[in-house]
Design a protein around this motif. Sequence first.
Motif, PDB file in Angstrom:
ATOM      1  N   GLY A  55       0.826  -1.201   0.000  1.00  0.00           N
ATOM      2  CA  GLY A  55       0.000   0.000   0.000  1.00  0.00           C
ATOM      3  C   GLY A  55       0.857   1.246   0.000  1.00  0.00           C
ATOM      4  N   LEU A  56       0.318   2.291  -0.602  1.00  0.00           N
ATOM      5  CA  LEU A  56       0.995   3.588  -0.678  1.00  0.00           C
ATOM      6  C   LEU A  56      -0.016   4.678  -0.391  1.00  0.00           C
ATOM      7  CD1 LEU A  56       3.248   5.638  -1.643  1.00  0.00           C
ATOM      8  CD2 LEU A  56       2.262   5.364  -3.932  1.00  0.00           C
ATOM      9  N   HIS A  57       0.389   5.678   0.390  1.00  0.00           N
ATOM     10  CA  HIS A  57      -0.474   6.824   0.669  1.00  0.00           C
ATOM     11  C   HIS A  57       0.372   8.096   0.621  1.00  0.00           C
ATOM     12  CE1 HIS A  57      -3.774   8.757   3.424  1.00  0.00           C
ATOM     13  NE2 HIS A  57      -3.704   9.302   2.227  1.00  0.00           N
ATOM     14  N   PHE A  58       0.056   8.970  -0.325  1.00  0.00           N
ATOM     15  CA  PHE A  58       0.698  10.283  -0.448  1.00  0.00           C
ATOM     16  C   PHE A  58      -0.349  11.341  -0.147  1.00  0.00           C
ATOM     17  CE2 PHE A  58       1.040  14.052  -3.146  1.00  0.00           C
ATOM     18  CZ  PHE A  58       2.286  14.546  -2.792  1.00  0.00           C
ATOM     19  N   MET A  59      -0.024  12.301   0.721  1.00  0.00           N
ATOM     20  CA  MET A  59      -0.962  13.388   0.995  1.00  0.00           C
ATOM     21  C   MET A  59      -0.196  14.687   1.217  1.00  0.00           C
ATOM     22  SD  MET A  59      -2.346  12.337   4.797  1.00  0.00           S
ATOM     23  CE  MET A  59      -1.236  11.811   6.104  1.00  0.00           C
ATOM     24  N   LYS A  60      -0.713  15.742   0.588  1.00  0.00           N
ATOM     25  CA  LYS A  60      -0.075  17.055   0.673  1.00  0.00           C
ATOM     26  C   LYS A  60      -1.142  18.108   0.959  1.00  0.00           C
ATOM     27  CE  LYS A  60       3.032  20.260  -1.714  1.00  0.00           C
ATOM     28  NZ  LYS A  60       3.953  20.303  -0.540  1.00  0.00           N
ATOM     29  N   TYR A  61      -1.029  18.751   2.131  1.00  0.00           N
ATOM     30  CA  TYR A  61      -1.949  19.813   2.535  1.00  0.00           C
ATOM     31  C   TYR A  61      -1.405  21.176   2.129  1.00  0.00           C
ATOM     32  CZ  TYR A  61      -4.732  16.828   5.679  1.00  0.00           C
ATOM     33  OH  TYR A  61      -5.555  15.877   6.211  1.00  0.00           O
ATOM     34  N   LYS A  62      -2.314  22.090   1.841  1.00  0.00           N
ATOM     35  CA  LYS A  62      -2.002  23.510   1.700  1.00  0.00           C
ATOM     36  C   LYS A  62      -2.991  24.256   2.573  1.00  0.00           C
ATOM     37  CE  LYS A  62      -1.276  27.242  -1.614  1.00  0.00           C
ATOM     38  NZ  LYS A  62      -1.329  27.664  -3.057  1.00  0.00           N
ATOM     39  N   LEU A  63      -2.484  24.853   3.678  1.00  0.00           N
ATOM     40  CA  LEU A  63      -3.350  25.422   4.701  1.00  0.00           C
ATOM     41  C   LEU A  63      -3.406  26.935   4.621  1.00  0.00           C
ATOM     42  CD1 LEU A  63      -2.233  23.151   7.679  1.00  0.00           C
ATOM     43  CD2 LEU A  63      -4.178  22.846   6.127  1.00  0.00           C
ATOM     44  N   ASP A  64      -4.496  27.501   5.145  1.00  0.00           N
ATOM     45  CA  ASP A  64      -4.714  28.946   5.075  1.00  0.00           C
ATOM     46  C   ASP A  64      -3.902  29.709   6.116  1.00  0.00           C
ATOM     47  OD1 ASP A  64      -6.477  28.356   3.083  1.00  0.00           O
ATOM     48  OD2 ASP A  64      -8.296  28.763   4.231  1.00  0.00           O
ATOM     49  N   ASN A  65      -3.761  29.151   7.323  1.00  0.00           N
ATOM     50  CA  ASN A  65      -3.170  29.915   8.421  1.00  0.00           C
ATOM     51  C   ASN A  65      -1.916  29.287   9.026  1.00  0.00           C
ATOM     52  OD1 ASN A  65      -5.324  31.950   8.477  1.00  0.00           O
ATOM     53  ND2 ASN A  65      -6.620  30.265   9.201  1.00  0.00           N
ATOM     54  N   LEU A  66      -1.929  27.983   9.261  1.00  0.00           N
ATOM     55  CA  LEU A  66      -0.775  27.340   9.885  1.00  0.00           C
ATOM     56  C   LEU A  66       0.444  27.405   8.969  1.00  0.00           C
ATOM     57  CD1 LEU A  66      -2.373  24.152  11.507  1.00  0.00           C
ATOM     58  CD2 LEU A  66      -1.562  26.197  12.682  1.00  0.00           C
ATOM     59  N   GLU A  67       1.589  27.686   9.569  1.00  0.00           N
ATOM     60  CA  GLU A  67       2.819  27.761   8.784  1.00  0.00           C
ATOM     61  C   GLU A  67       3.282  26.390   8.325  1.00  0.00           C
ATOM     62  OE1 GLU A  67       5.827  29.894  10.880  1.00  0.00           O
ATOM     63  OE2 GLU A  67       4.455  31.470  11.571  1.00  0.00           O
ATOM     64  N   GLU A  68       2.981  25.354   9.116  1.00  0.00           N
ATOM     65  CA  GLU A  68       3.417  24.000   8.789  1.00  0.00           C
ATOM     66  C   GLU A  68       2.238  23.035   8.944  1.00  0.00           C
ATOM     67  OE1 GLU A  68       6.326  23.337   7.630  1.00  0.00           O
ATOM     68  OE2 GLU A  68       7.382  25.216   8.075  1.00  0.00           O
ATOM     69  N   VAL A  69       2.373  21.870   8.318  1.00  0.00           N
ATOM     70  CA  VAL A  69       1.397  20.795   8.461  1.00  0.00           C
ATOM     71  C   VAL A  69       1.952  19.813   9.496  1.00  0.00           C
ATOM     72  CG1 VAL A  69       0.182  18.927   7.282  1.00  0.00           C
ATOM     73  CG2 VAL A  69       0.655  21.066   6.072  1.00  0.00           C
ATOM     74  N   TYR A  70       1.295  19.724  10.656  1.00  0.00           N
ATOM     75  CA  TYR A  70       1.856  18.977  11.780  1.00  0.00           C
ATOM     76  C   TYR A  70       1.425  17.511  11.786  1.00  0.00           C
ATOM     77  CZ  TYR A  70       3.258  23.521  13.582  1.00  0.00           C
ATOM     78  OH  TYR A  70       3.839  24.758  13.728  1.00  0.00           O
ATOM     79  N   TYR A  71       2.420  16.642  11.943  1.00  0.00           N
ATOM     80  CA  TYR A  71       2.230  15.202  12.140  1.00  0.00           C
ATOM     81  C   TYR A  71       1.446  14.540  11.009  1.00  0.00           C
ATOM     82  CZ  TYR A  71       4.285  15.785  16.714  1.00  0.00           C
ATOM     83  OH  TYR A  71       5.166  16.056  17.721  1.00  0.00           O
ATOM     84  N   LYS A  72       1.648  15.007   9.788  1.00  0.00           N
ATOM     85  CA  LYS A  72       1.078  14.362   8.607  1.00  0.00           C
ATOM     86  C   LYS A  72       2.217  14.064   7.639  1.00  0.00           C
ATOM     87  CE  LYS A  72      -3.289  14.762   9.834  1.00  0.00           C
ATOM     88  NZ  LYS A  72      -4.133  13.588  10.138  1.00  0.00           N
TER      89      LYS A  72
END
Length: 592
Positions: free
Chosen positions: A466-483
Amino acid sequence: MNKLKYIAVLAFLGTFGISEVGAQIKEEQLILNRKREPEVKKIEKKKTSVVQEKNYPPDNKKKEDSINLKYTIVDVPPVSDFKTTEIQGEDISPKFSNDYQSNYFRLGYGNYGKFLADANVSGKLQENVEVGADVHYLSTSGLKKDYDWLSKQNQAKIGAFANIYAETGKFNIDADYAFNNYNYYGIYALTPPNSDIDLQQKVNKFSVNAAYDHYSNEILNNVKVKSYFLSDHFGAKENFANLEVNLSKHDFVIQDDITANADLGINLETVNSKFDILSQNTNNQFSFTLSPKATFYKGESYLMIGSDFSLLSSKNSNNATEESKKNKLYWFPKAEVLIAAADEFKFYGGIDGGLKLNTYGNLLEENPFLISDLVLTPTETKYHFYFGMKGDVDQTFKYDFNAGFSKVNNAQFFYNNNLFDNNISADRRGYDYANTFSSIYDNGTLMEVKGDLQAFPMENLTVDAGLHFMKYKLDNLEEVYYKPLFQVNLGAKYTMLEKKLNLGFKAYFVTDRTSNAYDVSTDPLAFGYISDEHKNEKVGGFADLNLSAEYKIHKNFSIFALGNNLLGAKYQNYLGYKVLGAQFLGGVKISF
């Protein structure tokens, strides 16, 4: 020829190194039999079903399950995480297909003081009534050489269940009590005053679930009820209840080769959470959802069109602010099309969305080191577009690859807490060493790619990946935490020596994650602590290899050995919390 097969299998396992055994399975991935249709992954434990069902499921149920089948990645932390596994559900090694016995008792002991007791007992009161019990216990002495303070943990689950097979449908009810007794041992920013500090946290959870599955899809399809009551060492209390009713009318004939189904889902969900320390947050959430849909079939191809209409009512308050209320109606589009060019190639795509109520109980399953004082906010997936391809090649290779793009409001993340009390004190509370996490939220977009496959290269060998790729782009947080950006899992199960020896392998590969962190130092002028926050702290990726073996000496007696995190890396899933190193556990299993 048989010897060549055994050599090939052992060479295959060796290429991945040594590895797994009973990963922390929150959802069971049932073994796909080469001679039958694939089964849908179930939340309920496999042991709560009776093999003796002769006419279940009926043809329309099989058709419905086949259409809804998705080879989704099972996102579970490895057993070597210090949050010890529940050791429940199925083993990663294949079940003995001949003379299968569902009743068993096993004991195991290993390094790090790991002790396992695991049992399942069931029997028939009548031909159509089965009752049973599950008992699971696991403890470990923790990382005594790494920490001066306690890092031990023990947890247990005791449950009972009943299955009743009536003329028109199947009833199931189960109840269980579980506790998890552990410590907030991940202290990285502040030196404790002594080694006997009290870092204890204990979570108690009592659950009752019931379900009725109607054999026919005429009007009533199924009814499900889930509920639990949770409390912890710091006075937190949470009540949760969910009622799901599915109404349906299936197999309308539109034309000679086109049929249709009509379905209406009704879902009521409520959760009340109350915390007793710090800000003393209180959260009340209620949602009511109607999900009408129509599905048109032509052969194995179909078109589904529907919507979700959700009403959300929520209240939040704490000891510093007045109560805030929110009532809102949501609409989520829902559509999917699948084009079955052949069994080997099925193309699909669609759009969906929905509300998810974030609860203390569910978040603790992901991160047990949360502070017992959270603001709980529902996550809204405004829309989720996806497309993909799946297939079954000669019943020897099954795959599903898909990609998607989502707009998400109040996406949930874990955030490291600072000190709650900046004064220098020798009797600091166990959660007040910058060693806990809170739940935070932000709006943004999410791009995902998933892949899952299973292969059956030989009669007694199953390989999965299995493979899982995920990329967030957030409005306010400077970083994407624990993902993590990438997660990969590889596995294999093999039975040899006339099915007396079962071998299992599992490997997890996870890339770096980002967290925030604090540097804590004394302030000589104020006689307290001052903190400096870093918002881009890296928590390293890891490779976790696991291996299991079970040998059946007698039809009622077998021995087993488990090896976890065999590379020996004491990596961190959450900042400050090292997992156990290489672990070995052996024991005996009695089946009857």
